[in-house]
Design an enzyme around this catalytic site. Structure first.
Site, short mmCIF file in Angstrom:
data_model
loop_
_atom_site.label_atom_id
_atom_site.label_comp_id
_atom_site.label_asym_id
_atom_site.label_seq_id
_atom_site.Cartn_x
_atom_site.Cartn_y
_atom_site.Cartn_z
N ALA A 138 4.39 16.65 -14.71
CA ALA A 138 3.74 15.36 -14.89
C ALA A 138 4.49 14.57 -15.95
O ALA A 138 5.17 15.15 -16.79
CB ALA A 138 2.30 15.57 -15.32
N GLY A 178 3.57 20.28 -12.93
CA GLY A 178 3.16 19.65 -11.66
C GLY A 178 4.23 19.77 -10.59
O GLY A 178 3.92 19.76 -9.39
N GLU A 212 3.63 23.08 -9.08
CA GLU A 212 2.36 23.01 -8.33
C GLU A 212 2.57 22.29 -7.00
O GLU A 212 2.04 22.71 -5.96
CB GLU A 212 1.30 22.32 -9.20
CG GLU A 212 0.88 23.17 -10.39
CD GLU A 212 0.02 22.41 -11.37
OE1 GLU A 212 -1.17 22.77 -11.49
OE2 GLU A 212 0.52 21.45 -11.98
N GLU A 250 2.67 24.14 -19.25
CA GLU A 250 1.61 23.26 -19.75
C GLU A 250 0.97 23.79 -21.04
O GLU A 250 0.60 23.01 -21.92
CB GLU A 250 0.51 23.11 -18.68
CG GLU A 250 0.89 22.25 -17.49
CD GLU A 250 1.53 23.04 -16.36
OE1 GLU A 250 1.59 22.53 -15.23
OE2 GLU A 250 2.01 24.17 -16.60
N1 T1G Z 1 7.47 13.75 -19.01
C1 T1G Z 1 8.08 12.71 -19.65
N2 T1G Z 1 9.33 12.77 -20.21
C2 T1G Z 1 9.98 13.93 -20.10
C3 T1G Z 1 9.40 15.07 -19.47
C4 T1G Z 1 8.10 14.93 -18.90
N3 T1G Z 1 7.50 15.94 -18.26
N4 T1G Z 1 10.30 16.08 -19.54
C5 T1G Z 1 11.38 15.60 -20.20
N5 T1G Z 1 11.19 14.31 -20.53
C6 T1G Z 1 12.15 13.42 -21.22
C7 T1G Z 1 12.44 13.89 -22.65
O1 T1G Z 1 11.52 13.37 -23.56
C8 T1G Z 1 13.84 13.32 -22.87
O2 T1G Z 1 13.71 11.96 -23.19
C9 T1G Z 1 14.48 13.43 -21.49
O3 T1G Z 1 13.40 13.53 -20.56
C10 T1G Z 1 15.33 14.66 -21.32
O4 T1G Z 1 14.59 15.79 -21.72
C11 T1G Z 1 -0.28 18.34 -13.74
C12 T1G Z 1 -0.30 18.70 -16.57
C13 T1G Z 1 12.87 19.60 -18.12
C14 T1G Z 1 13.66 21.60 -19.30
O5 T1G Z 1 6.30 20.62 -20.02
O6 T1G Z 1 10.87 21.26 -20.70
O7 T1G Z 1 2.98 18.97 -15.37
O8 T1G Z 1 14.64 11.98 -25.48
O9 T1G Z 1 15.94 16.36 -23.76
O10 T1G Z 1 16.99 19.71 -22.65
O11 T1G Z 1 -0.24 20.56 -14.22
O12 T1G Z 1 12.68 18.37 -20.77
O13 T1G Z 1 16.08 11.32 -23.56
O14 T1G Z 1 14.20 9.85 -24.29
O15 T1G Z 1 14.21 17.94 -22.91
O16 T1G Z 1 17.73 19.07 -20.33
C15 T1G Z 1 4.86 20.08 -17.77
C16 T1G Z 1 8.88 19.36 -20.16
C17 T1G Z 1 4.25 18.74 -17.93
C18 T1G Z 1 8.42 20.20 -19.04
C19 T1G Z 1 14.89 19.42 -19.52
N6 T1G Z 1 6.30 20.01 -17.90
N7 T1G Z 1 10.32 19.13 -20.16
O17 T1G Z 1 15.39 19.80 -20.75
O18 T1G Z 1 16.31 17.54 -21.58
S1 T1G Z 1 2.49 18.83 -17.85
C20 T1G Z 1 6.92 20.29 -19.04
C21 T1G Z 1 11.19 20.12 -20.47
C22 T1G Z 1 2.14 19.02 -16.18
C23 T1G Z 1 0.49 19.44 -14.39
C24 T1G Z 1 0.72 19.31 -15.84
C25 T1G Z 1 12.62 19.73 -20.58
C26 T1G Z 1 13.48 20.08 -19.34
P1 T1G Z 1 14.70 11.27 -24.17
P2 T1G Z 1 15.24 16.96 -22.60
P3 T1G Z 1 16.70 19.07 -21.34
#
Ligand code: T1G
Length: 692
Positions: free
Chosen positions: A66, A105, A108, A128
């Site tokens: 998400a 997500g 999922e 999450e």
């Molecule tokens: N939402 C918004 N921005 C995101 C994002 C996300 N999910 N993931 C990364 N970014 C932005 C981040 O802030 C950065 O921005 C840029 O992308 C690159 O990220 C319904 C509730 C995927 C392994 O927890 O673990 O799904 O600084 O520097 O090192 O059940 O990002 O360039 O402006 O980290 O290559 C669950 C979170 C969400 C994964 C990539 N997902 N992301 O790593 O790049 S909750 C997560 C990561 C959800 C559902 C629920 C990592 C990555 P900027 P980065 P990276």
């Protein structure tokens, strides 16, 4: 339903439609992407000429989950569960083709598809819980159906991803594509259509089985490892619902937990921290045109605890490193400690036995500073004394290659004064590792007044390649972390004299979420280290000094703030310590009183926040988030509390200012009066997060 065509493109290959998701950088499932996908899916599923649909990421990754920036805002349809319902209602196979990551997500959605194929280097996870949440689009109900309860509990309550190979073994994916994913996914789709393969809906799979003991044992583990953190417990309850309730009832339970968590303080803190950690790596005046220099070899001066740990970081990253110590015995001892550390992680299964020798082969020991001449970077980790460090840098400046970087691992000393001992201060900076350096993830990268931009960029990039979290800070005594820590140290001494006892203060900090209280931590590190340093600079700490004068140096002497039974590290309250403290209060004329946990927490943490405000005002830290990243990765501040600056914003700066002013009055200590920045933000009704 409006869809922005560019975010999802539909490519046709015969009767197969490939929907390519393109929301860089990580295909976060924003409302715009969800809408575009809904539109494309509806069109493809309604088109009689299409017999199967493939979902794939247009860029480097499938879906990172998400869009975290949308949390806390009104939620707009189509939501991920709606997309999954669309797929589950489909009459033709929908396949998820996963490269890069399928997280949250994204996984999922993939589990909502009928089949999943992954590239060999793909990673799949439900992270999450690291955001103070749980999967909110059916992951807690579908994952246990696919991979079993125990494995699902580990993935969901732990939050760490698994690789494609393990995903295949566990049944999370149906196939792995070696090489390019697209053609293999296409072939899979064509085969499924040809074979009229069943539309395998995960929701229809049998209810996963597990006995209550499985959940009980998992909860017990969480009670030890994640004390006071709510999300992991909700993860367990949701997976338990998958094993005990019908699918839709389990979904509803998951939904209730999600709504409970998404607006919780813990989730807000961990969301804040997600972005603070990513911001911390950015230095505004280091443009993209400033390139980091290649680091292919290193030298570490000093074979003590820090030197050895730093050398292990390089060897772990595959970079050859020379440890230099002018004492043969010290060098031998240092190298032996490094080997012992590797052997013990191998015995714990944290390292393959064969890798012990491989890592040791990258580490050589030398007895002369001259042996640092070929290194791309030299990191000094000698005794914490300014004069000695200047002497070492003066020599290194003559010995090292002109383009080599000279870094000091000092925890307190003036980096500018160290740089001034050389003829080339532009190549000098601080890289402050935390003990044990091979474990702790934080590096305070200390930018000197003369440090050149490429040198700073190199230290930041190198720290990342050593799998560290670098935070750039300016030069002052103790930089950011230790400078704030010294405020806490002052406060704990006062609390002891006024009536609190070590075990009480530690209990309050552990209840707050720290892994260990200040006194148990001091006993572990050894009280004599600080005692010698205080004596060196003519400073005193009445209680700590009294304990040291009594020979109580902590665990190493079996007694410090606590008593330790022979062979045990369990801290036991010691009446002798209470006798020493009460005696000191009497001699210093301090009246003792009962002090409760909330006051203890405020008295320890708010002066640190106040110092943090001064640090921000002086520009020693670039952002409040940087301070929080330093405290979480360097000092065990619980991430579900965001960090000291976030904690203050949560309380409200007006209240923080008021409480500090109260402490300042009661203790007649002007340094506790609210710092100008804090007072100003409080007066303006703003928080540190709004301070730029
Ligand atoms: N939402 C918004 N921005 C995101 C994002 C996300 N999910 N993931 C990364 N970014 C932005 C981040 O802030 C950065 O921005 C840029 O992308 C690159 O990220 C319904 C509730 C995927 C392994 O927890 O673990 O799904 O600084 O520097 O090192 O059940 O990002 O360039 O402006 O980290 O290559 C669950 C979170 C969400 C994964 C990539 N997902 N992301 O790593 O790049 S909750 C997560 C990561 C959800 C559902 C629920 C990592 C990555 P900027 P980065 P990276």
């Amino acid at each position: 339903m409006t869809s922005s065509p560019s975010l999802v493109t539909t490519e046709r290959d015969g009767a197969i439609a490939m929907l390519a998701l393109d929301n860089p950088p990580v295909n976060a499932m924003s409302h715009a992407l969800r809408s575009a996908l809904k539109g494309a899916l509806d069109a493809a599923l309604a088109d009689p000429a299409i017999s199967a649909v493939i979902l794939i990421g247009a860029g480097r990754t499938f879906i990172a989950g998400a869009d975290i920036t949308e949390f806390g805002k009104p939620r707009a349809e189509p939501l991920t569960p709606t997309l999954i319902a669309t797929i589950e209602a489909a009459t033709k196979p929908v396949i998820a083709a996963i490269q890069g990551v399928a997280f949250g997500g994204g996984l999922e959605l993939a589990m909502g598809c009928h089949y999943r194929i992954a590239s060999a280097d793909a990673r799949l996870g439900q992270p999450e819980v690291k955001l103070g949440l749980l999967p909110g689009a059916g992951g807690t109900q579908r994952l246990p159906r696919l991979i079993g309860v125990q494995a699902a509990l580990e993935m969901i309550a732990g939050g760490d991803p698994i690789g494609a190979k393990e995903a295949l073994e566990r049944g999370l994916v149906d196939e792995i594509a070696s090489g390019d994913l697209r053609p293999v996914a296409l072939a899979m789709a064509q085969r499924l259509v040809r074979d009229k393969a069943p539309l395998a809906r995960v929701r229809d799979m049998p209810t996963p089985t597990a006995d209550a003991a499985t959940f009980g044992a998992f909860r017990d583990g969480l009670a030890r490892r994640r004390r006071g953190v709510t999300a992991p417990l909700r993860c367990v309850e949701a997976v338990e619902a998958a094993a005990t309730l019908p699918f839709d009832a389990g979904l509803a339970r998951e939904r209730d937990f999600f709504i409970e968590l998404v607006n919780s303080d813990q989730a807000k803190a961990q969301r804040y921290f997600f972005f603070a950690e990513r911001e911390a790596g950015k230095i505004p005046d280091l443009g993209a045109d400033v390139n980091a220099l290649p680091i292919k070899s290193a030298a570490v001066i000093g074979a003590g605890t820090m030197g050895g740990g730093i050398a292990m970081c390089f060897a772990n990253a595959g970079i050859p490193v020379t440890i230099i110590d002018t004492g043969a015995e010290a060098l031998e001892r240092g190298l032996a400690t490094v080997r012992r550390n590797y052997e013990s992680s191998a015995s714990r299964g944290g390292l393959a036995a064969a890798d012990v020798d491989k890592r040791m082969a990258l580490i050589s020991g030398k007895l002369a500073l001259e042996d640092a001449r070929g290194a791309d970077i030299v990191i000094e980790a000698v005794f914490e004394e300014l004069g000695l460090k200047q002497e070492v840098f003066r020599a290194l400046d003559r010995i090292a290659r002109p383009d080599a970087i000279l870094a000091t691992n000092t925890s307190y000393q003036d980096v500018n004064a160290i740089a001034a001992a050389t003829a080339h201060p532009s190549r000098v900076l601080g890289m402050h590792f935390f003990s044990p350096a091979n474990v702790m993830r934080l590096v305070e990268v200390v930018r000197g007044a003369a440090t050149a931009k490429p040198v700073l960029a190199t230290a930041m990039a190198l720290s990342r390649s050593l799998r560290k979290v670098p935070v750039a800070v300016g030069v002052c005594y103790g930089f950011v972390g230790n400078r704030m820590l010294s405020q806490r140290a002052r406060a704990v001494e006062r609390l002891l004299l006024e009536g609190a006892l070590p075990q009480q203060i530690d209990a309050a900090m552990v209840a707050f979420g720290f892994p260990m209280g200040p006194f148990a931590a001091s006993d572990l590190a050894g009280l004599d280290v600080g005692w010698r340093a205080r004596k060196g600079r003519g400073a005193t700490s009445p209680v700590a000094d009294a304990l040291c004068e009594a020979g109580r140096f902590g665990q190493k002497t079996g007694a410090g703030y606590y008593h330790y039974e022979a062979g045990s590290r369990a801290p036991l309250a010691d009446p002798e310590v209470e006798r020493i403290i009460v005696g000191l209060s009497r001699r210093m004329g301090v009246a003792r009183r009962a002090i409760e946990a909330p006051e203890i927490v405020d008295r320890l943490l708010l002066p640190m926040v106040n110092e943090g405000a001064r640090i921000l005002e002086e520009g020693i830290a670039l952002r409040p988030g940087d301070i929080d990243v330093i405290w979480v990765y360097g000092y065990g501040w619980p991430v579900h509390r965001g960090g000291p600056m976030f904690h203050a914003d949560l309380i409200g700066l007006a209240t923080v200012a008021e409480r500090l002013a109260g402490q300042s009055r009661r203790l007649a200590d002007a340094t506790l009066a609210p710092a100008p920045l804090l007072a100003r933000l409080a007066a303006e009704g703003r928080g540190f997060s709004e301070h730029t």
